[in-house]
Each structure stands twice: as structure tokens, then as C-alpha cells.
Design a protein around this motif. Structure first.
Motif, PDB file in Angstrom:
ATOM      1  N   ILE A  66       0.837  -1.210   0.000  1.00  0.00           N
ATOM      2  CA  ILE A  66       0.000   0.000   0.000  1.00  0.00           C
ATOM      3  C   ILE A  66       0.867   1.253   0.000  1.00  0.00           C
ATOM      4  O   ILE A  66       0.588   2.224  -0.713  1.00  0.00           O
ATOM      5  N   GLN A  67       1.952   1.234   0.800  1.00  0.00           N
ATOM      6  CA  GLN A  67       2.834   2.405   0.872  1.00  0.00           C
ATOM      7  C   GLN A  67       3.513   2.687  -0.474  1.00  0.00           C
ATOM      8  O   GLN A  67       3.818   3.828  -0.786  1.00  0.00           O
ATOM      9  N   ASN A  68       3.755   1.634  -1.249  1.00  0.00           N
ATOM     10  CA  ASN A  68       4.471   1.782  -2.530  1.00  0.00           C
ATOM     11  C   ASN A  68       3.552   1.962  -3.739  1.00  0.00           C
ATOM     12  O   ASN A  68       4.031   1.965  -4.876  1.00  0.00           O
ATOM     13  N   LEU A  69       2.247   2.091  -3.482  1.00  0.00           N
ATOM     14  CA  LEU A  69       1.332   2.294  -4.617  1.00  0.00           C
ATOM     15  C   LEU A  69       1.649   3.605  -5.319  1.00  0.00           C
ATOM     16  O   LEU A  69       1.728   4.662  -4.684  1.00  0.00           O
ATOM     17  N   PRO A  70       1.835   3.583  -6.643  1.00  0.00           N
ATOM     18  CA  PRO A  70       2.097   4.830  -7.370  1.00  0.00           C
ATOM     19  C   PRO A  70       0.829   5.672  -7.488  1.00  0.00           C
ATOM     20  O   PRO A  70      -0.290   5.165  -7.318  1.00  0.00           O
ATOM     21  N   ASP A  71       1.013   6.961  -7.755  1.00  0.00           N
ATOM     22  CA  ASP A  71      -0.145   7.834  -7.992  1.00  0.00           C
ATOM     23  C   ASP A  71      -0.930   7.291  -9.182  1.00  0.00           C
ATOM     24  O   ASP A  71      -0.357   6.899 -10.200  1.00  0.00           O
ATOM     25  N   ASN A  72      -2.263   7.254  -9.048  1.00  0.00           N
ATOM     26  CA  ASN A  72      -3.094   6.748 -10.137  1.00  0.00           C
ATOM     27  C   ASN A  72      -4.493   7.328  -9.999  1.00  0.00           C
ATOM     28  O   ASN A  72      -4.844   7.902  -8.960  1.00  0.00           O
ATOM     29  N   GLU A  73      -5.279   7.161 -11.052  1.00  0.00           N
ATOM     30  CA  GLU A  73      -6.628   7.732 -11.065  1.00  0.00           C
ATOM     31  C   GLU A  73      -7.705   6.689 -10.763  1.00  0.00           C
ATOM     32  O   GLU A  73      -8.886   6.994 -10.813  1.00  0.00           O
ATOM     33  N   LEU A  74      -7.290   5.456 -10.385  1.00  0.00           N
ATOM     34  CA  LEU A  74      -8.259   4.397 -10.163  1.00  0.00           C
ATOM     35  C   LEU A  74      -8.623   4.192  -8.696  1.00  0.00           C
ATOM     36  O   LEU A  74      -9.794   4.046  -8.361  1.00  0.00           O
ATOM     37  N   VAL A  75      -7.592   4.165  -7.819  1.00  0.00           N
ATOM     38  CA  VAL A  75      -7.794   3.700  -6.450  1.00  0.00           C
ATOM     39  C   VAL A  75      -8.171   4.845  -5.516  1.00  0.00           C
ATOM     40  O   VAL A  75      -7.429   5.824  -5.389  1.00  0.00           O
ATOM     41  N   GLN A  76      -9.345   4.702  -4.865  1.00  0.00           N
ATOM     42  CA  GLN A  76      -9.800   5.688  -3.876  1.00  0.00           C
ATOM     43  C   GLN A  76      -9.163   5.399  -2.517  1.00  0.00           C
ATOM     44  O   GLN A  76      -8.587   6.264  -1.883  1.00  0.00           O
ATOM     45  N   LYS A  77      -9.252   4.151  -2.061  1.00  0.00           N
ATOM     46  CA  LYS A  77      -8.650   3.767  -0.785  1.00  0.00           C
ATOM     47  C   LYS A  77      -8.413   2.272  -0.759  1.00  0.00           C
ATOM     48  O   LYS A  77      -8.974   1.510  -1.564  1.00  0.00           O
ATOM     49  N   THR A  78      -7.547   1.847   0.178  1.00  0.00           N
ATOM     50  CA  THR A  78      -7.252   0.425   0.371  1.00  0.00           C
ATOM     51  C   THR A  78      -7.378   0.090   1.845  1.00  0.00           C
ATOM     52  O   THR A  78      -7.175   0.942   2.708  1.00  0.00           O
ATOM     53  N   GLU A  79      -7.722  -1.181   2.118  1.00  0.00           N
ATOM     54  CA  GLU A  79      -7.850  -1.654   3.497  1.00  0.00           C
ATOM     55  C   GLU A  79      -7.258  -3.045   3.586  1.00  0.00           C
ATOM     56  O   GLU A  79      -7.423  -3.862   2.666  1.00  0.00           O
ATOM     57  N   ILE A  80      -6.556  -3.314   4.702  1.00  0.00           N
ATOM     58  CA  ILE A  80      -6.006  -4.653   4.916  1.00  0.00           C
ATOM     59  C   ILE A  80      -7.005  -5.452   5.743  1.00  0.00           C
ATOM     60  O   ILE A  80      -7.488  -4.997   6.775  1.00  0.00           O
ATOM     61  N   ALA A  81      -7.317  -6.647   5.274  1.00  0.00           N
ATOM     62  CA  ALA A  81      -8.293  -7.503   5.963  1.00  0.00           C
ATOM     63  C   ALA A  81      -7.724  -8.895   6.111  1.00  0.00           C
ATOM     64  O   ALA A  81      -6.909  -9.352   5.292  1.00  0.00           O
ATOM     65  N   GLY A  82      -8.166  -9.614   7.173  1.00  0.00           N
ATOM     66  CA  GLY A  82      -7.749 -10.992   7.386  1.00  0.00           C
ATOM     67  C   GLY A  82      -6.251 -11.118   7.522  1.00  0.00           C
ATOM     68  O   GLY A  82      -5.578 -10.260   8.080  1.00  0.00           O
ATOM     69  N   PRO A  83      -5.686 -12.196   6.973  1.00  0.00           N
ATOM     70  CA  PRO A  83      -4.241 -12.444   7.136  1.00  0.00           C
ATOM     71  C   PRO A  83      -3.362 -11.525   6.306  1.00  0.00           C
ATOM     72  O   PRO A  83      -2.152 -11.508   6.466  1.00  0.00           O
ATOM     73  N   GLY A  84      -3.964 -10.781   5.350  1.00  0.00           N
ATOM     74  CA  GLY A  84      -3.152  -9.898   4.516  1.00  0.00           C
ATOM     75  C   GLY A  84      -3.794  -9.547   3.188  1.00  0.00           C
ATOM     76  O   GLY A  84      -3.136  -9.109   2.250  1.00  0.00           O
ATOM     77  N   PHE A  85      -5.123  -9.744   3.101  1.00  0.00           N
ATOM     78  CA  PHE A  85      -5.846  -9.334   1.899  1.00  0.00           C
ATOM     79  C   PHE A  85      -5.879  -7.813   1.824  1.00  0.00           C
ATOM     80  O   PHE A  85      -6.014  -7.137   2.848  1.00  0.00           O
ATOM     81  N   ILE A  86      -5.769  -7.279   0.619  1.00  0.00           N
ATOM     82  CA  ILE A  86      -5.896  -5.831   0.427  1.00  0.00           C
ATOM     83  C   ILE A  86      -7.188  -5.563  -0.341  1.00  0.00           C
ATOM     84  O   ILE A  86      -7.303  -5.941  -1.517  1.00  0.00           O
ATOM     85  N   ASN A  87      -8.168  -4.965   0.325  1.00  0.00           N
ATOM     86  CA  ASN A  87      -9.405  -4.591  -0.344  1.00  0.00           C
ATOM     87  C   ASN A  87      -9.204  -3.259  -1.061  1.00  0.00           C
ATOM     88  O   ASN A  87      -8.643  -2.326  -0.497  1.00  0.00           O
ATOM     89  N   ILE A  88      -9.671  -3.200  -2.308  1.00  0.00           N
ATOM     90  CA  ILE A  88      -9.444  -2.026  -3.162  1.00  0.00           C
ATOM     91  C   ILE A  88     -10.784  -1.377  -3.490  1.00  0.00           C
ATOM     92  O   ILE A  88     -11.681  -2.036  -4.016  1.00  0.00           O
ATOM     93  N   HIS A  89     -10.898  -0.092  -3.182  1.00  0.00           N
ATOM     94  CA  HIS A  89     -12.088   0.688  -3.528  1.00  0.00           C
ATOM     95  C   HIS A  89     -11.730   1.635  -4.672  1.00  0.00           C
ATOM     96  O   HIS A  89     -10.766   2.403  -4.567  1.00  0.00           O
ATOM     97  N   LEU A  90     -12.494   1.563  -5.751  1.00  0.00           N
ATOM     98  CA  LEU A  90     -12.230   2.430  -6.904  1.00  0.00           C
ATOM     99  C   LEU A  90     -12.795   3.822  -6.680  1.00  0.00           C
ATOM    100  O   LEU A  90     -13.778   4.005  -5.956  1.00  0.00           O
ATOM    101  N   LYS A  91     -12.177   4.797  -7.351  1.00  0.00           N
ATOM    102  CA  LYS A  91     -12.677   6.172  -7.292  1.00  0.00           C
ATOM    103  C   LYS A  91     -13.997   6.258  -8.045  1.00  0.00           C
ATOM    104  O   LYS A  91     -14.099   5.807  -9.192  1.00  0.00           O
ATOM    105  N   ARG A  92     -15.006   6.823  -7.405  1.00  0.00           N
ATOM    106  CA  ARG A  92     -16.324   6.907  -8.039  1.00  0.00           C
ATOM    107  C   ARG A  92     -16.301   7.770  -9.307  1.00  0.00           C
ATOM    108  O   ARG A  92     -16.947   7.416 -10.299  1.00  0.00           O
ATOM    109  N   PRO A  93     -15.570   8.899  -9.329  1.00  0.00           N
ATOM    110  CA  PRO A  93     -15.538   9.677 -10.582  1.00  0.00           C
ATOM    111  C   PRO A  93     -14.966   8.883 -11.748  1.00  0.00           C
ATOM    112  O   PRO A  93     -15.409   9.030 -12.886  1.00  0.00           O
ATOM    113  N   PHE A  94     -13.965   8.023 -11.456  1.00  0.00           N
ATOM    114  CA  PHE A  94     -13.366   7.199 -12.508  1.00  0.00           C
ATOM    115  C   PHE A  94     -14.397   6.233 -13.078  1.00  0.00           C
ATOM    116  O   PHE A  94     -14.553   6.105 -14.295  1.00  0.00           O
TER     117      PHE A  94
END
Length: 485
Positions: free
Chosen positions: A142-170
Motif C-alpha cells: 500500500i505504501q508503494n502504490l504509485p499515484d493513479n486515477e483508479l484507487v480511492q482507498k485500500t484496506e487490509i483484511a484478514g491475514p493480509g488481503f488488500i481490499n481495493i475501492h475504486l474512485k467513483r468519478p473514474f
């Protein structure tokens, strides 16, 4: 009008040159030697801010232009793979080929997509003797994610899953583009030619329900290829040559003796075929005449060619009713079209030394195949094997097709497997370059659980089926009073 792809590329290159130029100007302004006290310092700082603003505008414009100007659909998963792939590599540079597992999230409430790479990366590190908690790896990603127009936010769940929320305007922008422009395919690098062989009824027999699948599947394929930008050739390889025409011509001569001067009123081709078939099966003298008529037809005697054309024309008119109903435009190239080419193909194969004699027949064994192709019968006649080899030769060398697809029932899969294997053995095509496929499907069975055969003449006419389908659809609409809306 220029090529839109070339115009798009030129625009990208121009913008990238401008960005490099602006970046150089910004670096120049940052140089302390250029920022020594002077009456123009404020002016330079203002120009610096303008340049930074301009470069950000151009970067955003470039990101938008990365989606081709044809308004093609954006592959969200592919873009996320690239974004997270960069972050994954930066998080654990010591790993070779770390897993890039980005998939749609099965439970939308936890996000739109999910990255499951951290657990696999932890296993790879453990194998190297490094013990790391998958959650720590997920945090690094998550810390190394480059700037982009897709990802609104990320969350870590369970043993290490990364949930990805897309930007609504995109997402909104993509949906708006889809609603305005419809589904648009990615442009082809080069226009390719596809030959689709489908429908393929037999002349002198009306199309029955068994022909519906090949016709519908073949036309659907053609429309998809056209939508994707391919050059599509629809071919109807009808059965318009062979021994059955001898019995039909003999029956025509008996029933309409003045057929050469007066066009025979063959209204019901199905009944005409059944009558001639019955006579052929029961009357030895008629059968003998039928075989004589075949020989004279193959010798191209004018009155027999005219009789053959009359029968073919009646069939074509009936076929066309079906094609008009289904909105299909297809080019007919029957077995008769390849008669001269068959002779050339047999000669070519003999010169290649691949032909063997077997009890008077000329046969060819393809590599890895236990069944031979019969290219010349013991009586000197040609077979389906010969005509299909000739047809394939014409499509490869004259049509110069990049892809050839045969749409017939699966019962013919062994036959086409033999034909394709033989053609590769002859050096006609390289499967790594040219795609030749058989698209098989199941068959429609009669009440006796056997495949429909047009030769018996006892089948459901396809035109009757289509008319009945339209009638029942209209009745349903009227039942729901849709005719009043």
C-alpha cells in the motif's frame, strides 16, 4: 481523414516533448545560480508556479490519452495489475516474479477488487529463510502504490488481503463513455481476413431445423468479427454436385419433358426430391438412367447443365427466403465451384509423392492419423475429402485468409481433423501463423433419437419453423396486450 491511431501517437509524442521541455525549465528555475537576487525574482517565481500547474495539466491529459482515441473500453483489472505490480516489486525487490493476484472482490461491501499477493510473497520469503508477517507485506504494498486515477482507498483484511475501492468519478466516467459511445473494441494492429464456412445446406433439399444451428452460430461469429474490425468473408459450401443430381435430372426429364424451353413449375422441391428418391430406390431402369445422367452432367453436356441449373435455382430461391428472414448475406460456393481445383490438388499431391493406391483408390495418410483421406475413388470420382482439401487450398492461397472457421456439427470433427493435419503436412499453412478451426456443435434429433437426414426428405422445414416461431411470438405479445401499447 488520417489514421486516428497515428494522430493519437503523434499527439502523445508532442505532449511528452512539451513536458520534458517544461521540466527542464523548472529545473533551470530551481538552480540557485538562476535565483540570485534580482528585480525579476518574483516574476520568475510566478512563472515557476505556472509551469508546475501546466505540467500537472499535461500529465492528467496524458493519463486520459493512454486510453486510445477510438473510445475503446478500459480494462480495469489490467490497469490494477500494472499499478499493484509496480508496488509489489518495490515492496520485495529480492523476490523474482512475485505473485500479482488482483481479482474482483466477491463481496462488494468489502471493496471493488482485492489483492491477495501478500500471503504468497510471505511464503516465498519463508522459503528463503526470511520470516515476515503477510500483513507487513500488505502494508508495504500500500505504501508503494504509485499515484493513479483508479484507487480511492485500500484496506487490509484478514491475514493480509488488500481490499481495493475504486474512485467513483473514474467509474462514473467509464459508464458515461459506455452509455454515450456504446461498447467499443480495441483497434486491431492490422486488418485480418476471416473466412467463416457455415449453413451449408444441400441443393435440391429444403433447409430443415437441423441447419438452424450452423446458420445462427456462423452468422453470430461473423458479426462479432466484423465488430472487432476483421475483414469477414461468409461462405456457403452447399452440396450442389454428386450422384443425387442424376436421379433428379432423370425425374425432371420425365415429369417436365419440355424443361429446355419452358421453365418447370417445381413448387414443392421437397416433394419433387422424395418422388425421385422413391423411383431411384425402387426402379432399377430409372436408377441406371440416373447414373447415366450423372456422367453426362460431369461431361458438361449443355442440356444436362441447364437441368442442373434449374434445380439449383429452385433451391437457391428457397434458401434465400430463410436468409432474408434471418438478415444474412452469404456468398454461395458449392462443391461445383472447386471441380477444376480438385484436379489440380490431386496432381499436386501426386507430385509431392504423398498419394498411395488402395484397391483402386487414391488415398493420403496424414501424420498421426490412422484413417486416410480418399482423394480419388476407384471409379475415378472425387469425394468430400477432395472438395474440402480444394476449398481449404483456395481459402489459403487465393483468399489469403488469416483465419478459417468451419461451423458444422461435431459429427464432422474427425473429418476436419484429417483435412487440417494433411494440409499442414503438405506445407499449405503454419498453425502458428494461420488459424484453421472447426467450431462444432450438437445435432438436432428426430423423434427416433437419430440425426435428421435431408436425404430421407422427412424433416421439419426451417422456413415453417421460423414462421411458426414468429406467429407464436406475436400471439404472446397480443396476449399481454402489447399490440395496444
Amino acid at each position: 481523414m488520417g489514421d486516428p491511431v497515428n494522430e493519437y501517437t503523434a499527439r502523445l509524442q508532442q505532449q511528452e516533448r512539451e513536458i520534458r521541455s517544461l521540466s527542464a525549465e523548472i529545473e533551470s528555475l530551481k538552480n540557485p545560480q538562476n535565483l540570485s537576487p534580482s528585480p525579476h525574482l518574483d516574476q520568475l517565481r510566478e512563472e515557476n508556479a505556472k509551469l508546475k500547474y501546466r505540467i500537472n495539466i499535461l500529465k492528467r491529459s496524458l493519463q486520459e490519452e493512454r486510453i486510445p482515441c477510438s473510445k475503446a473500453m478500459t480494462n480495469i483489472n489490467q490497469q490494477l495489475q500494472e499499478i499493484f505490480g509496480e508496488a509489489i516489486r518495490a515492496s520485495c525487490p529480492e523476490l523474482d516474479n512475485p505473485p500479482q493476484a488482483v481479482t474482483p472482490n466477491q463481496q462488494a461491501k468489502f471493496g471493488d477488487y482485492q489483492c491477495n499477493s501478500a500471503m504468497g510473497m510471505a511464503q516465498m520469503l519463508k522459503a528463503k529463510g526470511v520470516k515476515v508477517n503477510p500483513k507487513e507485506i500488505a502494508e508495504k504494498i500500500i505504501q508503494n502504490l504509485p499515484d493513479n486515477e483508479l484507487v480511492q482507498k485500500t484496506e487490509i483484511a484478514g491475514p493480509g488481503f488488500i481490499n481495493i475501492h475504486l474512485k467513483r468519478p473514474f467509474v462514473s466516467k467509464l459508464l458515461s463513455n459506455l452509455l454515450i459511445n456504446g461498447v467499443q473494441p480495441m483497434p486491431l494492429a492490422s486488418r485480418k481476413k476471416v473466412v467463416v464456412d457455415f449453413s451449408s445446406p444441400n441443393i435440391a433439399k429444403e433447409m430443415h431445423v437441423g441447419h438452424l444451428r450452423s446458420t445462427i452460430i456462423g452468422e453470430s461469429m461473423c458479426r462479432l468479427f466484423e465488430f472487432l474490425g476483421y475483414d469477414v468473408l461468409r461462405l456457403n459450401h452447399v452440396g450442389d454436385w454428386g450422384t443425387q443430381f442424376g436421379m433428379l435430372i432423370a425425374h425432371l426429364q420425365d415429369k417436365f419433358p419440355n424443361y429446355l424451353t419452358v421453365s418447370p413449375p417445381i413448387g414443392d422441391l421437397q416433394a419433387f426430391y422424395k418422388e425421385s428418391k422413391k423411383r431411384f430406390d425402387e426402379d432399377e431402369s430409372f436408377k441406371k438412367r440416373g447414373y447415366q445422367c450423372v456422367v453426362r452432367l460431369q461431361s458438361k453436356e449443355p442440356e444436362f447443365i441447364k437441368a442442373w441449373n434449374l434445380i439449383c435455382d429452385v433451391s437457391r430461391r428457397e434458401f434465400q427466403k430463410v436468409y432474408d428472414c434471418l438478415d444474412i448475406q452469404i456468398i454461395e460456393r458449392g462443391e461445383s465451384y472447386y471441380q477444376e481445383l480438385m484436379t489440380k490438388v490431386v496432381k499436386e499431391l501426386e507430385e509431392k509423392g504423398v498419394v498411395e493406391m488402395d484397391e483402386g483408390r487414391k488415398i493420403v495418410f496424414a501424420p498421426g492419423q490412422s484413417i486416410p483421406l480418399t482423394i480419388v475413388k476407384s471409379d475415378g470420382g472425387y469425394t468430400y475429402d477432395t472438395s474440402d482439401l480444394a476449398a481449404l487450398h483456395q481459402r489459403l492461397f487465393e483468399e489469403k485468409a488469416d483465419m478459417i472457421i468451419y461451423v458444422t456439427d461435431s459429427g464432422q470433427s474427425t473429418h476436419f481433423q484429417l483435412v487440417f493435419a494433411a494440409a499442414q503436412m503438405f506445407g499449405w499453412y503454419n498453425p502458428q501463423v494461420t488459424r484453421v478451426e472447426h467450431a462444432g456443435f450438437g445435432v438436432v434429433l428426430g423423434e427416433d433419437k437419430k440425426k435428421f437426414k435431408t436425404r430421407s426428405g422427412d424433416t421439419v422445414r426451417l422456413m415453417d419453423l421460423l414462421d411458426e416461431g414468429l406467429k407464436r411470438s406475436m400471439d404472446k405479445l397480443k396476449d399481454k396486450e402489447r399490440d395496444k401499447v
